[in-house]
Design a protein around this motif. Sequence first.
Motif, short mmCIF file in Angstrom:
data_model
loop_
_atom_site.label_atom_id
_atom_site.label_comp_id
_atom_site.label_asym_id
_atom_site.label_seq_id
_atom_site.Cartn_x
_atom_site.Cartn_y
_atom_site.Cartn_z
N ALA A 168 0.85 -1.19 0.00
CA ALA A 168 0.00 0.00 0.00
C ALA A 168 0.89 1.24 0.00
CB ALA A 168 -0.91 0.00 1.23
N PRO A 169 0.40 2.37 -0.54
CA PRO A 169 1.20 3.60 -0.51
C PRO A 169 1.52 4.01 0.92
CG PRO A 169 -0.74 3.85 -1.91
CD PRO A 169 -0.91 2.56 -1.16
N ARG A 170 2.71 4.51 1.16
CA ARG A 170 3.12 4.90 2.50
C ARG A 170 2.17 5.95 3.09
NH1 ARG A 170 5.60 2.46 6.33
NH2 ARG A 170 7.29 1.81 4.94
N GLN A 171 1.61 6.81 2.21
CA GLN A 171 0.72 7.85 2.72
C GLN A 171 -0.63 7.30 3.20
OE1 GLN A 171 2.00 7.63 -0.36
NE2 GLN A 171 0.66 8.44 -1.96
N TRP A 172 -0.90 6.02 2.93
CA TRP A 172 -2.12 5.38 3.43
C TRP A 172 -1.86 4.56 4.70
CZ3 TRP A 172 -4.88 2.88 -1.42
CH2 TRP A 172 -5.17 3.89 -2.36
N GLU A 173 -0.70 4.71 5.26
CA GLU A 173 -0.28 3.85 6.38
C GLU A 173 -1.27 3.87 7.54
OE1 GLU A 173 3.91 2.88 8.69
OE2 GLU A 173 3.65 4.80 7.67
N GLN A 188 -11.63 -3.59 -0.64
CA GLN A 188 -12.10 -2.23 -0.37
C GLN A 188 -11.27 -1.18 -1.12
OE1 GLN A 188 -14.98 -2.05 1.45
NE2 GLN A 188 -14.68 -4.28 1.35
N TYR A 189 -10.16 -1.61 -1.73
CA TYR A 189 -9.23 -0.67 -2.38
C TYR A 189 -9.07 -1.00 -3.86
CZ TYR A 189 -7.96 0.33 2.45
OH TYR A 189 -7.99 0.68 3.77
N ASP A 190 -8.72 0.03 -4.64
CA ASP A 190 -8.38 -0.19 -6.05
C ASP A 190 -7.11 -1.03 -6.13
OD1 ASP A 190 -10.52 1.31 -6.85
OD2 ASP A 190 -9.38 3.15 -7.21
N LEU A 191 -7.14 -2.03 -7.00
CA LEU A 191 -6.05 -2.99 -7.05
C LEU A 191 -5.34 -2.92 -8.40
CD1 LEU A 191 -4.67 -5.31 -5.48
CD2 LEU A 191 -6.34 -6.87 -6.49
N LEU A 192 -4.02 -2.83 -8.38
CA LEU A 192 -3.19 -2.79 -9.59
C LEU A 192 -2.38 -4.10 -9.64
CD1 LEU A 192 -3.79 0.20 -8.70
CD2 LEU A 192 -1.64 0.82 -9.79
N LEU A 193 -2.46 -4.80 -10.76
CA LEU A 193 -1.82 -6.12 -10.83
C LEU A 193 -0.94 -6.28 -12.06
CD1 LEU A 193 -4.81 -8.46 -9.84
CD2 LEU A 193 -2.90 -7.75 -8.39
N THR A 194 0.11 -7.10 -11.91
CA THR A 194 0.91 -7.48 -13.07
C THR A 194 0.16 -8.55 -13.85
OG1 THR A 194 2.11 -9.14 -11.78
CG2 THR A 194 3.11 -6.97 -11.96
N LEU A 230 4.57 -0.59 -9.35
CA LEU A 230 5.12 -0.03 -8.11
C LEU A 230 5.14 1.49 -8.14
CD1 LEU A 230 8.08 -2.49 -7.44
CD2 LEU A 230 5.84 -2.45 -6.33
N THR A 231 5.48 2.06 -9.30
CA THR A 231 5.50 3.52 -9.42
C THR A 231 4.12 4.11 -9.19
OG1 THR A 231 7.33 3.44 -11.00
CG2 THR A 231 6.01 5.44 -10.99
N THR A 235 2.35 6.49 -5.95
CA THR A 235 1.67 7.78 -6.10
C THR A 235 0.32 7.82 -5.39
OG1 THR A 235 0.51 7.17 -8.15
CG2 THR A 235 2.74 8.08 -8.39
N GLY A 236 -0.16 6.65 -4.95
CA GLY A 236 -1.45 6.61 -4.26
C GLY A 236 -2.60 6.19 -5.14
#
Length: 291
Positions: A168-173, A188-194, A230-231, A235-236
């Motif tokens: 998860a993004p560090r800003q969502w810690e 509950q979160y948007d998911l980005l996958l390879t 990862l990039t 960014t969130g």
Amino acid sequence: MDIRQLRYFCTIYEEKQITKAAKILHMAQPPLSHQLRQLEEELGVPLIIRDLKKWEVTEAGHRLYERAKKVLTFLEDTKKEITEIHNGMSGTLSIGTSSICMSYLTEHLNKFHKAYPNVYIKIYHGDTNYLEGLLQQKQIDVALLLLPVEESNYSIYPLTEDPFVVLAPRQWEHNFPEEFISLKDVTQYDLLLTKRTSGVGIYETILNQFHKAHLEPKVVLDSPDISTILTLVATGMGITIIPQSQVHQIYRDQFKVLQLDEPAFSTRPVLIWLTDHYQSSAAKKLIEYFK
């Protein structure tokens, strides 16, 4: 019939045109056409039907191509082997790796280079489908990738199992006070996958875990390149699920790493090479480093 004619015929077959084949072979078209006719006359059968309206390889032509490629490959492998005997450990070692498997390669490559400094190393990046293509075309000696593979003519050496983790993004810690997360909470979160460009891989493995739990993840993006994922996560844009080996120290400040609650699941990288293809001494030595 000689080696030169077989090489000419294979080039014509692969280019599907005498003009293109002549350019690749650095010769004029008429002499190449003459060589093809000579080959057909010697064998007593047409190999390629060619006129203004038709270009078709005959059954005999297909069979000759299969046999000729084996002969040419055998000769090339023999040449490499004899050269190695004379020169010692040198030449080029071509390695294919997916981005996800790169960490398995780096721990061995530096040691290999120190032991064999005269070996030039070439690295190709891509997903499993792309790397399999390079192996089948004999452009690389070995590949590090994730199962499953499409073809069966491989020697396969399995590496250590790699558990999946959530990033998860560090800003969502603040959303994740614990070190663990359930698949239900992931939804509950948007998911980005390879995702591979072709075939079944990590993407399908992850979705299958959700479906087994009767859950539907919110996948908003997929990419074959893990660095892109990862990039974007940094960014969130969302969170991702990747093998734990990909969480390098340089990324630690950008992400909150969460272990998956039961049922945890993992992937298994493998080192593969063609079973029926000559392996250079350099390739054999690299394989030994993994064993």
